[in-house]
Write a protein that holds these residues in place. Structure first.
Motif, PDB file in Angstrom:
ATOM      1  N   THR A   1     -47.726 -16.230 -53.864  1.00 28.81           N
ATOM      2  CA  THR A   1     -48.813 -16.699 -54.710  1.00 28.81           C
ATOM      3  C   THR A   1     -48.679 -16.187 -56.141  1.00 28.81           C
ATOM      4  O   THR A   1     -48.054 -15.150 -56.375  1.00 28.81           O
ATOM      5  CB  THR A   1     -50.158 -16.189 -54.117  1.00 28.81           C
ATOM      6  N   PRO A   2     -49.275 -16.876 -57.097  1.00 28.62           N
ATOM      7  CA  PRO A   2     -49.393 -16.276 -58.430  1.00 28.62           C
ATOM      8  C   PRO A   2     -50.172 -14.974 -58.350  1.00 28.62           C
ATOM      9  O   PRO A   2     -51.028 -14.790 -57.473  1.00 28.62           O
ATOM     10  CB  PRO A   2     -50.166 -17.335 -59.229  1.00 28.62           C
ATOM     11  N   CYS A   3     -49.875 -14.058 -59.255  1.00 28.11           N
ATOM     12  CA  CYS A   3     -50.581 -12.775 -59.255  1.00 28.11           C
ATOM     13  C   CYS A   3     -50.696 -12.234 -60.672  1.00 28.11           C
ATOM     14  O   CYS A   3     -50.070 -12.754 -61.602  1.00 28.11           O
ATOM     15  CB  CYS A   3     -49.868 -11.759 -58.354  1.00 28.11           C
ATOM     16  N   LYS A   4     -51.506 -11.181 -60.803  1.00 27.09           N
ATOM     17  CA  LYS A   4     -51.654 -10.481 -62.080  1.00 27.09           C
ATOM     18  C   LYS A   4     -51.368  -9.003 -61.864  1.00 27.09           C
ATOM     19  O   LYS A   4     -51.877  -8.399 -60.912  1.00 27.09           O
ATOM     20  CB  LYS A   4     -53.072 -10.623 -62.617  1.00 27.09           C
TER      21      LYS A   4
ATOM     22  N   LEU B   1     -53.260   0.157 -65.212  1.00 24.53           N
ATOM     23  CA  LEU B   1     -54.344   1.125 -65.041  1.00 24.53           C
ATOM     24  C   LEU B   1     -53.797   2.548 -65.093  1.00 24.53           C
ATOM     25  O   LEU B   1     -54.299   3.459 -64.436  1.00 24.53           O
ATOM     26  CB  LEU B   1     -55.066   0.858 -63.718  1.00 24.53           C
ATOM     27  N   THR B   2     -52.766   2.730 -65.910  1.00 21.98           N
ATOM     28  CA  THR B   2     -52.095   4.024 -65.983  1.00 21.98           C
ATOM     29  C   THR B   2     -52.946   5.099 -66.655  1.00 21.98           C
ATOM     30  O   THR B   2     -52.591   6.277 -66.611  1.00 21.98           O
ATOM     31  CB  THR B   2     -50.747   3.895 -66.718  1.00 21.98           C
TER      32      THR B   2
ATOM     33  N   LEU C   1     -52.124  -3.294 -58.892  1.00 18.83           N
ATOM     34  CA  LEU C   1     -52.658  -2.202 -59.697  1.00 18.83           C
ATOM     35  C   LEU C   1     -51.556  -1.203 -60.018  1.00 18.83           C
ATOM     36  O   LEU C   1     -51.055  -0.505 -59.141  1.00 18.83           O
ATOM     37  CB  LEU C   1     -53.802  -1.512 -58.939  1.00 18.83           C
ATOM     38  N   LYS C   2     -51.192  -1.150 -61.290  1.00 23.27           N
ATOM     39  CA  LYS C   2     -50.148  -0.240 -61.760  1.00 23.27           C
ATOM     40  C   LYS C   2     -50.792   1.042 -62.268  1.00 23.27           C
ATOM     41  O   LYS C   2     -51.624   1.017 -63.172  1.00 23.27           O
ATOM     42  CB  LYS C   2     -49.341  -0.906 -62.876  1.00 23.27           C
TER      43      LYS C   2
ATOM     44  N   ILE D   1     -42.704  -2.821 -64.604  1.00 20.95           N
ATOM     45  CA  ILE D   1     -43.439  -4.086 -64.685  1.00 20.95           C
ATOM     46  C   ILE D   1     -44.561  -3.977 -65.709  1.00 20.95           C
ATOM     47  O   ILE D   1     -45.411  -3.103 -65.628  1.00 20.95           O
ATOM     48  CB  ILE D   1     -44.035  -4.458 -63.310  1.00 20.95           C
ATOM     49  N   GLU D   2     -44.551  -4.873 -66.678  1.00 19.36           N
ATOM     50  CA  GLU D   2     -45.590  -4.887 -67.692  1.00 19.36           C
ATOM     51  C   GLU D   2     -46.809  -5.669 -67.208  1.00 19.36           C
ATOM     52  O   GLU D   2     -46.702  -6.554 -66.354  1.00 19.36           O
ATOM     53  CB  GLU D   2     -45.058  -5.509 -68.984  1.00 19.36           C
ATOM     54  N   GLU D   3     -47.963  -5.328 -67.749  1.00 18.82           N
ATOM     55  CA  GLU D   3     -49.171  -6.071 -67.421  1.00 18.82           C
ATOM     56  C   GLU D   3     -48.978  -7.548 -67.763  1.00 18.82           C
ATOM     57  O   GLU D   3     -48.400  -7.882 -68.803  1.00 18.82           O
ATOM     58  CB  GLU D   3     -50.362  -5.506 -68.197  1.00 18.82           C
TER      59      GLU D   3
END
Length: 208
Positions: A79-82, A86-87, A111-112, A180-182
């Protein structure tokens, strides 16, 4: 749709990999059963907890008579995701952290956190607290993944898991998001189809 980059966001399975709270019984065991010193083929066997490394939880993990891996519709995890950066979260991810982000109904969120950069995975890792889980549930998202070995950390009554599970929000744990960038991606996170299992390993990949 064309993709220019493929990112592997899974943890490699190794004998010395980090596991939840450093519990020895959660370490994988990889045994060579036949090699070229004993025959003309190579075969090995692995034994590990299904919640080791990158994996998907199903509701049976926390709910009696809950759902299991073979009942998962794959469009929930392909699926698409975002990816949300949240570092800056110190102890946990709460509602106040998430309210600053663009979160829409049907999103699958990754959630990064500092977990992807620091050696804290087995102990004081960043987790999603009850208020954060309640907020995501109210947004009616599709799923949530985190770069921790568990989406919660020693919370009474497993509040985070249950808040998400009662809304059928998929839970993906053990991601590695350092590079991985936001932003928006396409997620492929199909679990191994283990019938009757409450969780299963995943080779999670992002396409950009």
């Amino acid at each position: 749709m064309n993709y220019t980059r493929i990112y592997d966001i899974s943890m490699p399975i190794t004998l010395d990999m980090p596991v939840y709270k450093g519990k020895p019984e959660k370490k994988p065991s990889i045994i060579v059963e036949s090699d070229y010193s004993t025959g003309n083929f190579y075969e090995s066997r692995i034994s590990m907890n299904l919640h080791t490394g990158t994996h998907l939880d199903r509701t049976l993990h926390m709910v009696k008579d809950g759902n299991t891996i073979e009942n998962l519709s794959l469009d929930r995890v392909i699926t698409p995701c975002k990816v949300l950066d949240l570092t800056t979260a110190i102890e946990c991810i709460s509602k106040s952290n998430l309210m600053k982000k663009d979160i829409q109904e049907g999103d699958f969120l990754l959630l990064k956190t500092r977990n992807s950069f620091e050696d804290i995975l087995e102990e004081n890792f960043i987790y999603l607290d009850k208020s954060g889980a309640e907020y995501l549930a109210s947004k009616k998202i599709k799923g949530v993944g985190i770069d921790a070995l568990g989406i919660e950390r020693s919370q009474p009554n497993h509040e985070t898991h249950l808040q998400l599970m009662k809304e059928d929000i998929q839970i993906l744990e053990g991601l590695r998001l350092q590079d991985i960038e936001e932003g928006e991606y396409f997620l492929f996170a199909a679990p191994i189809n283990i019938a009757g299992a409450e969780a299963a390993p995943v080779r999670a990949v992002l396409l950009q």
